[in-house]
Design a protein around this motif. Structure first.
Motif, PDB file in Angstrom:
ATOM      1  N   UNK A 348     -10.689   8.918  11.754  1.00 52.34           N
ATOM      2  CA  UNK A 348     -11.653   9.366  12.760  1.00 52.34           C
ATOM      3  C   UNK A 348     -11.238  10.710  13.362  1.00 52.34           C
ATOM      4  N   UNK A 349     -11.977  11.169  14.359  1.00 55.79           N
ATOM      5  CA  UNK A 349     -11.705  12.487  14.937  1.00 55.79           C
ATOM      6  C   UNK A 349     -10.355  12.554  15.647  1.00 55.79           C
ATOM      7  N   UNK A 350      -9.790  11.389  15.963  1.00 52.95           N
ATOM      8  CA  UNK A 350      -8.474  11.347  16.593  1.00 52.95           C
ATOM      9  C   UNK A 350      -7.344  11.263  15.567  1.00 52.95           C
ATOM     10  N   UNK A 351      -7.707  11.159  14.267  1.00 52.60           N
ATOM     11  CA  UNK A 351      -6.704  11.068  13.217  1.00 52.60           C
ATOM     12  C   UNK A 351      -6.295   9.657  12.883  1.00 52.60           C
ATOM     13  N   UNK A 352      -6.978   8.661  13.432  1.00 57.13           N
ATOM     14  CA  UNK A 352      -6.620   7.261  13.217  1.00 57.13           C
ATOM     15  C   UNK A 352      -7.351   6.686  12.010  1.00 57.13           C
ATOM     16  N   UNK A 353      -6.646   5.839  11.225  1.00 56.39           N
ATOM     17  CA  UNK A 353      -7.257   5.203  10.067  1.00 56.39           C
ATOM     18  C   UNK A 353      -7.005   5.975   8.795  1.00 56.39           C
ATOM     19  N   UNK A 354      -7.814   5.728   7.765  1.00 60.83           N
ATOM     20  CA  UNK A 354      -7.675   6.413   6.486  1.00 60.83           C
ATOM     21  C   UNK A 354      -6.734   5.705   5.544  1.00 60.83           C
ATOM     22  N   UNK A 355      -6.667   6.223   4.314  1.00 56.53           N
ATOM     23  CA  UNK A 355      -5.804   5.659   3.275  1.00 56.53           C
ATOM     24  C   UNK A 355      -5.036   6.786   2.600  1.00 56.53           C
ATOM     25  N   UNK A 356      -3.741   6.586   2.393  1.00 57.91           N
ATOM     26  CA  UNK A 356      -2.891   7.620   1.801  1.00 57.91           C
ATOM     27  C   UNK A 356      -2.375   7.160   0.442  1.00 57.91           C
ATOM     28  N   UNK A 357      -2.002   8.135  -0.398  1.00 58.90           N
ATOM     29  CA  UNK A 357      -1.307   7.887  -1.662  1.00 58.90           C
ATOM     30  C   UNK A 357       0.175   8.094  -1.390  1.00 58.90           C
ATOM     31  N   UNK A 358       0.990   7.057  -1.624  1.00 60.46           N
ATOM     32  CA  UNK A 358       2.401   7.122  -1.240  1.00 60.46           C
ATOM     33  C   UNK A 358       3.286   6.651  -2.386  1.00 60.46           C
ATOM     34  N   UNK A 359       4.308   7.452  -2.698  1.00 59.79           N
ATOM     35  CA  UNK A 359       5.218   7.106  -3.794  1.00 59.79           C
ATOM     36  C   UNK A 359       6.283   6.101  -3.377  1.00 59.79           C
ATOM     37  N   UNK A 360       6.519   5.945  -2.073  1.00 64.38           N
ATOM     38  CA  UNK A 360       7.604   5.097  -1.601  1.00 64.38           C
ATOM     39  C   UNK A 360       7.201   3.695  -1.213  1.00 64.38           C
ATOM     40  N   UNK A 361       5.907   3.451  -0.987  1.00 62.25           N
ATOM     41  CA  UNK A 361       5.408   2.106  -0.721  1.00 62.25           C
ATOM     42  C   UNK A 361       5.088   1.444  -2.045  1.00 62.25           C
ATOM     43  N   UNK A 362       5.483   0.190  -2.215  1.00 61.15           N
ATOM     44  CA  UNK A 362       5.283  -0.484  -3.495  1.00 61.15           C
ATOM     45  C   UNK A 362       3.875  -1.046  -3.651  1.00 61.15           C
ATOM     46  N   UNK A 363       3.471  -1.920  -2.741  1.00 64.46           N
ATOM     47  CA  UNK A 363       2.220  -2.666  -2.879  1.00 64.46           C
ATOM     48  C   UNK A 363       1.135  -2.047  -2.002  1.00 64.46           C
ATOM     49  N   UNK A 364      -0.056  -1.876  -2.562  1.00 65.62           N
ATOM     50  CA  UNK A 364      -1.169  -1.323  -1.819  1.00 65.62           C
ATOM     51  C   UNK A 364      -1.533  -2.221  -0.639  1.00 65.62           C
ATOM     52  N   UNK A 365      -1.663  -1.589   0.545  1.00 62.17           N
ATOM     53  CA  UNK A 365      -2.057  -2.302   1.761  1.00 62.17           C
ATOM     54  C   UNK A 365      -3.453  -1.852   2.177  1.00 62.17           C
ATOM     55  N   UNK A 366      -4.316  -2.820   2.459  1.00 62.97           N
ATOM     56  CA  UNK A 366      -5.652  -2.554   2.953  1.00 62.97           C
ATOM     57  C   UNK A 366      -5.835  -3.280   4.270  1.00 62.97           C
ATOM     58  N   UNK A 367      -6.576  -2.658   5.190  1.00 62.18           N
ATOM     59  CA  UNK A 367      -6.898  -3.351   6.428  1.00 62.18           C
ATOM     60  C   UNK A 367      -7.583  -4.675   6.115  1.00 62.18           C
ATOM     61  N   UNK A 368      -7.379  -5.654   6.995  1.00 61.69           N
ATOM     62  CA  UNK A 368      -7.816  -7.024   6.717  1.00 61.69           C
ATOM     63  C   UNK A 368      -9.295  -7.115   6.355  1.00 61.69           C
TER      64      UNK A 368
END
Length: 478
Positions: A348-368
């Protein structure tokens, strides 16, 4: 006797019907992937290859192409697959919490922290991270440090900016595979002044009589503190001079053998940013830990397989410039389309939320609210498979013992520009023991940030082009 002839209209109708049957069959077939159960179980039961530092160093593919190793190769001792996986998932959960905590700190506009005088961990804020995030990243590279170059294993991490390694003299150093770097033996080691712009860019910084100080700490008590310096890093045959790095003299934690970390984030202190024009494009391939091959890390114009890549927009969060955000709008599971809420597909306009591509996290996490429909769609496509109890962060598991192969729904990522990435079955079904228990390799998170982890990236060349603001994915390019 003349053969029976169908009326022309009926013949055409029959041909159309047969064509539609073939199309439907092809679509149904493409909605499912075959998972080779036997091969996966054979792989996880194989001994772990242990990396050594003796003998001749392996040649790089090119001056700007490095081999990428999985961290399990630095773990000493006879550790079972089940134990390694549980430890990996525990590290992963801590990393996800810390990444979210760091984002929250950035969004709250907290002041930069300072270290004054002699570096002490008590003076370093507990929420600042540099990518190891309470353990160690899952993939490593091997580069030369100093002049003459000494070889070191570093963690590859797109979730952090500061590159650092352990240095002598150590007040505290954890065990690593290679000898601890000795800056007194390097002719290219240079201090960074306290009043420099580089020192000011650090989230946690300070000063003593030798120059700029940096500090990075983690929620589990792990940390690195030392001097922020300039040093030569050698990638294959290509030396990169005057690269700002942390020279950690006080380091503790569960870092498991690597000498430090290579920060590949999008912030101003990251290795790609400091590399200049050569760092505006880079890519990595993270092979399956149980593959005989090794992955690659490449920099420069030749880093991307443009003809075979699908591209989507690289989104930059002005509040959190380290992370690589993408606009993932939906996920296809078999024949079902799971639309993602706006706070997952973007911030959002405050920078909260979204999804990133990360090499150091193993398992994909999605909001509930996104994970629940994904899980339900997968369950709807696997009603013929026997269920098993959940394990750790996994709640959707199956007993596939005694089976050769199984059909599972295809999972595809759909991005805002219409690009689509179909994942191989081995990228979302993970064996959790050597007896035939497999689980859906996604997990829910109650925090704002969603993450595409490295298990879903296995075997896929992931590229970042900051000039064109693109992220690319190319399957079977490792």
């Amino acid at each position: 006797m003349e053969p029976c002839r169908l009326p022309a209209a009926l013949s055409i109708s029959l041909l159309i019907f047969l064509f539609l049957v073939e199309v439907v069959s092809a679509e149904k077939k493409s909605a499912y992937h075959a998972l080779d159960v036997v091969s996966r179980l054979r792989e996880v039961s194989s001994p772990v290859q242990v990396y050594t530092t003796s003998g001749k160093e392996e040649k790089m593919v090119s001056p700007w192409s490095l081999q990428v190793f999985h961290r399990d190769g630095l773990v000493m001792g006879n550790v079972s697959y089940e134990q390694r996986l549980r430890e990996r998932l525990e590290r992963d959960s801590r990393r996800v919490k810390t990444l979210n905590r760091w984002v929250e700190k950035k969004l709250n506009g907290n002041e930069k922290e300072r270290i004054e005088g002699k570096a002490k961990i008590d003076d370093v804020g507990g929420d600042v991270i540099s990518g190891l995030s309470e353990g160690i990243g899952e993939y490593l590279i091997r580069i030369g440090v100093g002049t003459p170059a000494t070889m070191e294993y570093l963690v590859l991490d797109t979730g952090s900016d500061v590159t650092w390694l352990q240095c002598k003299p150590c007040s505290h150093c954890y065990n690593q595979v290679d000898p601890v770097f000795d800056p007194s033996l390097s002719t290219s080691f240079t201090a960074i002044p306290c009043d420099s712009q580089l020192c000011n860019e650090l989230d946690t910084s300070g000063c003593d009589k030798k120059g700029c100080l940096y500090g990075v700490s983690y929620g589990d008590g792990s940390f690195t503190v030392g001097h922020f310096v300039k040093e030569t890093l050698t990638f294959g045959t290509a030396p990169v001079k005057s690269m700002p790095i942390g020279c950690g003299q006080d380091n503790e934690g569960l870092f498991q053998g690597a000498g430090g970390l290579l920060g590949l984030g999008g912030g101003p202190l990251s290795f790609p940013s400091q590399l200049g024009s050569s760092g505006t494009t880079f890519s990595y391939c993270l092979v399956d830990r149980y593959s005989d091959s090794k992955g690659t890390l490449r920099f420069g114009p030749g880093a991307v397989s443009s003809e075979k890549s699908v591209f989507t927009a690289l989104l930059k969060n002005p509040q959190v410039n380290t992370f690589y955000y993408v606009s993932l709008t939906s996920i296809t599971v078999g024949e079902l389309l799971v639309a993602l809420p706006k706070n997952v597909s973007g911030f959002d306009e405050m920078g909260k939320g979204g999804i990133i591509v990360d090499s150091g996290t193993t398992i994909t996490r999605l909001q509930a609210q996104a994970y629940g429909p994904l899980r339900d769609a997968f369950l709807a496509g696997t009603t013929d498979l026997p269920r098993a109890d959940g394990m750790s962060i996994f709640d959707t598991c199956y007993d596939l013992s005694g089976r050769q192969t199984v059909e599972v729904p295809t999972i595809s990522f759909q991005f805002s520009n219409g690009a689509s990435l179909a994942l191989p079955a081995s990228n979302y079904i993970i064996p959790v023991d050597s007896y035939g228990t497999f689980c859906l390799a996604f997990a829910p998170t109650s925090r704002d940030l969603s993450i595409i982890g490295n298990f879903q990236q296995q075997g896929i060349q992931v590229s970042f082009d900051s000039t064109k603001s693109l992220v690319g994915f190319a399957d079977n390019q490792c």
